[in-house]
Motif scaffolding. Structure first.
Motif, PDB file in Angstrom:
ATOM      1  N   PRO A  27      65.181  36.867 -42.179  1.00 50.61           N
ATOM      2  CA  PRO A  27      63.924  36.163 -41.865  1.00 50.61           C
ATOM      3  C   PRO A  27      64.143  34.795 -41.218  1.00 50.61           C
ATOM      4  N   GLU A  28      65.204  34.084 -41.612  1.00 47.15           N
ATOM      5  CA  GLU A  28      65.463  32.766 -41.032  1.00 47.15           C
ATOM      6  C   GLU A  28      65.776  32.879 -39.541  1.00 47.15           C
ATOM      7  N   LEU A  29      66.522  33.911 -39.173  1.00 50.02           N
ATOM      8  CA  LEU A  29      66.869  34.113 -37.767  1.00 50.02           C
ATOM      9  C   LEU A  29      65.633  34.498 -36.963  1.00 50.02           C
ATOM     10  N   ALA A  30      64.757  35.277 -37.559  1.00 55.50           N
ATOM     11  CA  ALA A  30      63.546  35.693 -36.855  1.00 55.50           C
ATOM     12  C   ALA A  30      62.659  34.501 -36.514  1.00 55.50           C
ATOM     13  N   ALA A  31      62.792  33.405 -37.267  1.00 53.30           N
ATOM     14  CA  ALA A  31      61.973  32.217 -37.022  1.00 53.30           C
ATOM     15  C   ALA A  31      62.520  31.351 -35.887  1.00 53.30           C
ATOM     16  N   ASP A  32      63.705  31.653 -35.386  1.00 51.94           N
ATOM     17  CA  ASP A  32      64.302  30.850 -34.313  1.00 51.94           C
ATOM     18  C   ASP A  32      63.442  30.963 -33.056  1.00 51.94           C
ATOM     19  N   PRO A  33      62.948  29.855 -32.520  1.00 54.32           N
ATOM     20  CA  PRO A  33      62.065  29.931 -31.347  1.00 54.32           C
ATOM     21  C   PRO A  33      62.764  30.483 -30.098  1.00 54.32           C
ATOM     22  N   LEU A  34      64.086  30.430 -30.051  1.00 52.44           N
ATOM     23  CA  LEU A  34      64.803  30.926 -28.867  1.00 52.44           C
ATOM     24  C   LEU A  34      65.165  32.411 -28.955  1.00 52.44           C
ATOM     25  N   LEU A  35      64.857  33.055 -30.076  1.00 47.69           N
ATOM     26  CA  LEU A  35      65.249  34.452 -30.257  1.00 47.69           C
ATOM     27  C   LEU A  35      64.775  35.364 -29.128  1.00 47.69           C
ATOM     28  N   PRO A  36      63.520  35.304 -28.681  1.00 51.43           N
ATOM     29  CA  PRO A  36      63.107  36.218 -27.602  1.00 51.43           C
ATOM     30  C   PRO A  36      63.932  36.058 -26.325  1.00 51.43           C
ATOM     31  N   GLU A  37      64.185  34.816 -25.910  1.00 47.30           N
ATOM     32  CA  GLU A  37      64.968  34.592 -24.697  1.00 47.30           C
ATOM     33  C   GLU A  37      66.408  35.079 -24.868  1.00 47.30           C
ATOM     34  N   VAL A  38      66.978  34.837 -26.035  1.00 47.70           N
ATOM     35  CA  VAL A  38      68.353  35.275 -26.290  1.00 47.70           C
ATOM     36  C   VAL A  38      68.430  36.799 -26.270  1.00 47.70           C
ATOM     37  N   ALA A  39      67.502  37.470 -26.945  1.00 45.77           N
ATOM     38  CA  ALA A  39      67.519  38.930 -26.995  1.00 45.77           C
ATOM     39  C   ALA A  39      67.360  39.522 -25.586  1.00 45.77           C
ATOM     40  N   TRP A  40      66.458  38.953 -24.775  1.00 48.39           N
ATOM     41  CA  TRP A  40      66.296  39.451 -23.408  1.00 48.39           C
ATOM     42  C   TRP A  40      67.569  39.235 -22.598  1.00 48.39           C
ATOM     43  N   SER A  41      68.239  38.106 -22.816  1.00 52.09           N
ATOM     44  CA  SER A  41      69.480  37.837 -22.072  1.00 52.09           C
ATOM     45  C   SER A  41      70.570  38.849 -22.425  1.00 52.09           C
ATOM     46  N   TRP A  42      70.547  39.379 -23.645  1.00 57.01           N
ATOM     47  CA  TRP A  42      71.542  40.396 -24.003  1.00 57.01           C
ATOM     48  C   TRP A  42      71.409  41.609 -23.093  1.00 57.01           C
ATOM     49  N   LEU A  43      70.178  41.988 -22.762  1.00 57.24           N
ATOM     50  CA  LEU A  43      69.986  43.131 -21.875  1.00 57.24           C
ATOM     51  C   LEU A  43      70.516  42.829 -20.486  1.00 57.24           C
TER      52      LEU A  43
END
Length: 196
Positions: free
Chosen positions: A90-106
């Motif tokens: 849950p703590e990681l899900a709250a990271d505001p940069l998570l969406p950008e990071v996940a998209w960059s993985w693709l």
């Protein structure tokens, strides 16, 4: 019409053969899925799950669509449509940069394999659940979901696109990247087995 590998134009059969020849890392298991019938005249679909030590860490779908007449929005005759899901701390899900990071993985997974593509689109969703009453003993849960589609420039490289997506799925599961010389940060492993 949607019977992959048996019917369809040569380019579609060649792309499906490339998918079937692809061998992802050991933690990723692929299995056939019924292909969607309304998205394109020809389609091939695969389910994927990522697991270690009998524990499922992530899952998803990879669909290759083909319309010999071409689709204006695809800017081509082929389209890859994917879904990747994984539980998160849950703590990681709250990271505001998570969406950008996940998209960059693709995009990095595709770029690392030198795969040309266009019209990449997608969404990154994070959802959290808290439990109450008779379910209060369950720990809070968070999930990452990445939906993406793109047009492969060369459908003969469909297997490479599948392997790039499998790499993304492994990253979502928190597995360390395969050694390829790049500095990629994996998500921390989540707690407990994945719940449906």
């Amino acid at each position: 019409m949607n019977d992959p590998g048996v019917a369809g134009p040569f380019a579609f059969r060649e792309a499906v053969a490339a998918l079937e020849a692809a061998r992802p890392r050991a933690e990723v298991r692929l299995s056939p899925l019924p292909a969607p019938r309304r998205l394109a005249p020809f389609a091939h679909a695969l389910a994927a799950s990522v697991g270690t030590d009998g524990e499922e860490l992530a899952d998803g779908r990879f669909v290759l669509l083909h319309d010999p007449a071409g689709e204006e929005s695809w800017r081509g005759e082929f389209r890859v449509v994917t879904l990747a899901r994984a539980d998160l701390e849950p703590e990681l899900a709250a990271d505001p940069l998570l969406p950008e990071v996940a998209w960059s993985w693709l995009t990095e997974s595709l770029d690392l394999r030198a795969l040309a593509y266009r019209e990449a689109n997608g969404t990154v969703t994070r959802a959290g659940s808290s439990y109450f009453g008779g379910l209060a003993e369950r720990p809070a849960r968070a999930e990452l979901e990445l939906r993406a589609s793109w047009t492969p420039a060369d459908p003969a490289e469909a297997g490479g696109h599948l392997l790039a997506w499998c790499g993304l799925l492994a990253q979502c599961a928190g597995l360390p990247p395969e050694s390829n010389g790049s500095a990629v940060t994996a998500l921390p492993r989540r707690r407990g087995p994945r719940q449906a």
